[in-house]
Write a protein that holds these residues in place. Structure first.
Motif, PDB file in Angstrom:
ATOM      1  N   LEU A  28      61.442  63.103  73.646  1.00 20.71           N
ATOM      2  CA  LEU A  28      61.186  61.787  74.220  1.00 20.71           C
ATOM      3  C   LEU A  28      61.306  60.734  73.123  1.00 20.71           C
ATOM      4  O   LEU A  28      60.493  60.682  72.201  1.00 20.71           O
ATOM      5  CB  LEU A  28      59.795  61.747  74.847  1.00 20.71           C
ATOM      6  CG  LEU A  28      59.512  60.603  75.825  1.00 20.71           C
ATOM      7  CD1 LEU A  28      60.492  60.632  76.993  1.00 20.71           C
ATOM      8  CD2 LEU A  28      58.085  60.702  76.351  1.00 20.71           C
ATOM      9  N   PHE A  29      62.325  59.923  73.226  1.00 18.13           N
ATOM     10  CA  PHE A  29      62.604  58.923  72.198  1.00 18.13           C
ATOM     11  C   PHE A  29      61.706  57.705  72.369  1.00 18.13           C
ATOM     12  O   PHE A  29      61.362  57.306  73.483  1.00 18.13           O
ATOM     13  CB  PHE A  29      64.070  58.488  72.265  1.00 18.13           C
ATOM     14  CG  PHE A  29      65.033  59.566  71.867  1.00 18.13           C
ATOM     15  CD1 PHE A  29      65.452  59.690  70.558  1.00 18.13           C
ATOM     16  CD2 PHE A  29      65.511  60.466  72.809  1.00 18.13           C
ATOM     17  CE1 PHE A  29      66.331  60.688  70.184  1.00 18.13           C
ATOM     18  CE2 PHE A  29      66.389  61.470  72.451  1.00 18.13           C
ATOM     19  CZ  PHE A  29      66.801  61.583  71.129  1.00 18.13           C
ATOM     20  N   SER A  30      61.380  57.085  71.239  1.00 21.24           N
ATOM     21  CA  SER A  30      60.600  55.855  71.275  1.00 21.24           C
ATOM     22  C   SER A  30      61.504  54.687  71.659  1.00 21.24           C
ATOM     23  O   SER A  30      62.735  54.776  71.589  1.00 21.24           O
ATOM     24  CB  SER A  30      59.977  55.589  69.901  1.00 21.24           C
ATOM     25  OG  SER A  30      60.994  55.279  68.948  1.00 21.24           O
ATOM     26  N   GLU A  31      60.895  53.585  72.051  1.00 14.79           N
ATOM     27  CA  GLU A  31      61.672  52.384  72.370  1.00 14.79           C
ATOM     28  C   GLU A  31      62.466  51.919  71.152  1.00 14.79           C
ATOM     29  O   GLU A  31      63.599  51.445  71.274  1.00 14.79           O
ATOM     30  CB  GLU A  31      60.735  51.275  72.853  1.00 14.79           C
ATOM     31  CG  GLU A  31      60.120  51.529  74.218  1.00 14.79           C
ATOM     32  CD  GLU A  31      61.168  51.591  75.315  1.00 14.79           C
ATOM     33  OE1 GLU A  31      62.161  50.839  75.231  1.00 14.79           O
ATOM     34  OE2 GLU A  31      61.011  52.395  76.249  1.00 14.79           O
ATOM     35  N   GLU A  32      61.884  52.065  69.975  1.00 14.05           N
ATOM     36  CA  GLU A  32      62.589  51.676  68.753  1.00 14.05           C
ATOM     37  C   GLU A  32      63.818  52.548  68.530  1.00 14.05           C
ATOM     38  O   GLU A  32      64.890  52.058  68.152  1.00 14.05           O
ATOM     39  CB  GLU A  32      61.652  51.776  67.547  1.00 14.05           C
ATOM     40  CG  GLU A  32      62.300  51.330  66.240  1.00 14.05           C
ATOM     41  CD  GLU A  32      61.363  51.441  65.053  1.00 14.05           C
ATOM     42  OE1 GLU A  32      61.767  51.035  63.946  1.00 14.05           O
ATOM     43  OE2 GLU A  32      60.231  51.941  65.227  1.00 14.05           O
ATOM     44  N   GLY A 224      73.028  63.766  73.028  1.00 10.83           N
ATOM     45  CA  GLY A 224      73.120  62.348  73.345  1.00 10.83           C
ATOM     46  C   GLY A 224      71.828  61.885  73.990  1.00 10.83           C
ATOM     47  O   GLY A 224      70.794  62.550  73.892  1.00 10.83           O
ATOM     48  N   HIS A 225      71.888  60.751  74.669  1.00 10.56           N
ATOM     49  CA  HIS A 225      70.695  60.169  75.285  1.00 10.56           C
ATOM     50  C   HIS A 225      70.744  60.305  76.801  1.00 10.56           C
ATOM     51  O   HIS A 225      71.767  60.028  77.424  1.00 10.56           O
ATOM     52  CB  HIS A 225      70.572  58.687  74.922  1.00 10.56           C
ATOM     53  CG  HIS A 225      70.149  58.450  73.508  1.00 10.56           C
ATOM     54  ND1 HIS A 225      68.885  58.743  73.054  1.00 10.56           N
ATOM     55  CD2 HIS A 225      70.828  57.953  72.437  1.00 10.56           C
ATOM     56  CE1 HIS A 225      68.793  58.429  71.772  1.00 10.56           C
ATOM     57  NE2 HIS A 225      69.955  57.960  71.374  1.00 10.56           N
ATOM     58  N   ARG A 226      69.615  60.697  77.382  1.00  4.33           N
ATOM     59  CA  ARG A 226      69.501  60.778  78.837  1.00  4.33           C
ATOM     60  C   ARG A 226      69.046  59.455  79.438  1.00  4.33           C
ATOM     61  O   ARG A 226      69.426  59.108  80.552  1.00  4.33           O
ATOM     62  CB  ARG A 226      68.509  61.895  79.208  1.00  4.33           C
ATOM     63  CG  ARG A 226      68.090  61.920  80.680  1.00  4.33           C
ATOM     64  CD  ARG A 226      69.271  62.147  81.604  1.00  4.33           C
ATOM     65  NE  ARG A 226      68.880  62.089  83.006  1.00  4.33           N
ATOM     66  CZ  ARG A 226      68.809  60.982  83.732  1.00  4.33           C
ATOM     67  NH1 ARG A 226      69.076  59.807  83.183  1.00  4.33           N
ATOM     68  NH2 ARG A 226      68.473  61.027  85.011  1.00  4.33           N
ATOM     69  N   TYR A 227      68.232  58.707  78.708  1.00  3.29           N
ATOM     70  CA  TYR A 227      67.639  57.494  79.271  1.00  3.29           C
ATOM     71  C   TYR A 227      68.267  56.208  78.737  1.00  3.29           C
ATOM     72  O   TYR A 227      67.825  55.120  79.073  1.00  3.29           O
ATOM     73  CB  TYR A 227      66.135  57.473  78.999  1.00  3.29           C
ATOM     74  CG  TYR A 227      65.400  58.606  79.675  1.00  3.29           C
ATOM     75  CD1 TYR A 227      65.231  58.617  81.051  1.00  3.29           C
ATOM     76  CD2 TYR A 227      64.904  59.674  78.938  1.00  3.29           C
ATOM     77  CE1 TYR A 227      64.566  59.661  81.682  1.00  3.29           C
ATOM     78  CE2 TYR A 227      64.238  60.722  79.559  1.00  3.29           C
ATOM     79  CZ  TYR A 227      64.075  60.709  80.929  1.00  3.29           C
ATOM     80  OH  TYR A 227      63.425  61.750  81.541  1.00  3.29           O
ATOM     81  N   SER A 228      69.277  56.341  77.917  1.00  2.65           N
ATOM     82  CA  SER A 228      69.952  55.164  77.388  1.00  2.65           C
ATOM     83  C   SER A 228      71.335  55.591  76.927  1.00  2.65           C
ATOM     84  O   SER A 228      71.808  56.675  77.276  1.00  2.65           O
ATOM     85  CB  SER A 228      69.147  54.555  76.232  1.00  2.65           C
ATOM     86  OG  SER A 228      69.711  53.321  75.831  1.00  2.65           O
ATOM     87  N   ILE A 229      71.992  54.741  76.161  1.00  2.00           N
ATOM     88  CA  ILE A 229      73.297  55.068  75.606  1.00  2.00           C
ATOM     89  C   ILE A 229      73.259  54.806  74.108  1.00  2.00           C
ATOM     90  O   ILE A 229      72.382  54.101  73.614  1.00  2.00           O
ATOM     91  CB  ILE A 229      74.421  54.246  76.273  1.00  2.00           C
ATOM     92  CG1 ILE A 229      74.200  52.741  76.055  1.00  2.00           C
ATOM     93  CG2 ILE A 229      74.501  54.558  77.759  1.00  2.00           C
ATOM     94  CD1 ILE A 229      75.339  51.868  76.574  1.00  2.00           C
TER      95      ILE A 229
END
Length: 341
Positions: A28-32, A224-229
């Protein structure tokens, strides 16, 4: 950034002991993290310090086109929604076709659209990779039996496009399951497969890379990213991962995923915003002689309520063709990187 920061980002050190995982056990990536993902700082550092990249025919950058084949038969929800969208456009025949294709037989499924996708790409001198599921277990439904579409696999392969494995939801951490799925796909295809991406982008750093290397894959494109690019580890170039636990490079090439259709449109307020964000990442990648990997699911191209997604895909192809990109499959990127870089 200091050299140690660059190294920690490249190796994704923080993913070795994750503090939080999402409901699918993904990091789970942070917003930053997500904000910073638009800048490939590691690739920029490497280019600044002398890394040189060349592509066929003196192309300045590459676009890796990929398609995850999650479904070859529309779920009922897709059929109903596509039918409604057709009616809104006063397309009565299209509305009926979306609902009644089963009466004509499974071979008339609108999601058996691989020829259509290849024809679109061929207009731009492009090729792509199709990743197929062979796992029987799935959290939603049985997806399909790969043996039912051997003719389609043959056509894709004969035209020079790539077929890879879309690893099962429950398989990303199991060498035995991934080997079984790989063998099943190879039996249906009649040849070895070298490319991989896991379903739901389930991935554990660095264990997944080690498993895929042991299973005999040449490259992965799950990272890669699931919730962003954007660029998960600051790289807009393929790379061989490094295992901090063993202190060794892993014998597999990662062609990192940069833009997935679902994540792009889920985080964009309009078609125009989705295009501008995509164009920005393409331009950054081109400036660093990099590789940008796109994932557009096959259903998008025969789905009435996803027409904007398909339209953006063609807009991207047109733009990259105009910039003289090498637009190709994961397999061709892998072979070029292995033999020519």
């Amino acid at each position: 950034m200091q050299n140690q920061d660059i190294w920690d980002l490249f190796t994704r050190k923080e993913e070795y002991s994750p503090k939080k995982l999402d409901e699918h056990q993904r990091f789970l990536f942070s917003e930053e993290d997500l904000r910073n993902a638009s800048e490939p700082v590691v690739s920029r550092y490497l280019i600044k310090h002398g890394m040189q990249v060349e592509f066929p025919e003196n192309k300045s950058f590459a676009v890796c086109l990929t398609h995850d084949v999650d479904d070859i038969y529309p779920p009922l929800s897709h059929s109903l929604l596509s039918s409604v969208y057709s009616l809104k456009r006063l397309d009565l025949k299209g509305s009926v076709d979306q609902l009644m294709w089963k009466l004509r037989g499974a071979g008339y499924s609108p999601y058996l659209n691989f020829s259509k996708i290849m024809d679109i790409e061929a207009k731009f001198g492009a090729k792509s990779s199709f990743y197929f599921i062979t796992a029987e277990a799935d959290p939603v439904r049985l997806r399909y039996d790969i043996e039912d579409i051997e003719d389609h696999l043959g056509e894709i392969s004969d035209r020079g496009w790539e077929i890879g494995l879309h690893g099962g939801y429950y398989s990303y951490n199991s060498l035995e399951k991934i080997k079984q799925e790989k063998e099943r796909l190879e039996a249906a295809l009649g040849r070895k497969v070298i490319g991989f991406r896991n379903h739901y982008l389930r991935f554990k750093t660095p264990d997944s890379w080690e498993i895929l290397a042991d299973a005999g894959f040449g490259y992965d494109s799950t990272f890669g990213h699931r919730y962003s690019i954007g660029f998960r580890n600051g790289m807009c170039h393929p790379f061989n991962p490094y295992n901090l636990n063993t202190g060794k490079e892993i014998d597999i090439l990662e062609i990192p995923l940069v833009i997935m259709d679902v994540a792009l449109f889920a985080t964009s307020k309009s078609f125009e915003e989705a295009w501008e964000r995509t164009k920005n990442l393409i331009d950054i990648t081109a400036s660093l002689n990099g590789v940008i990997t796109l994932l557009w699911h096959n259903f998008v191209f025969s789905c009435e309520f996803r027409k904007d997604w398909a339209r953006l895909y063609e807009k991207v192809l047109h733009y990259c063709y105009g910039k003289r990109a090498w637009i190709t499959s994961g397999e061709e990127i892998y072979r070029w990187w292995r033999d020519g870089v």
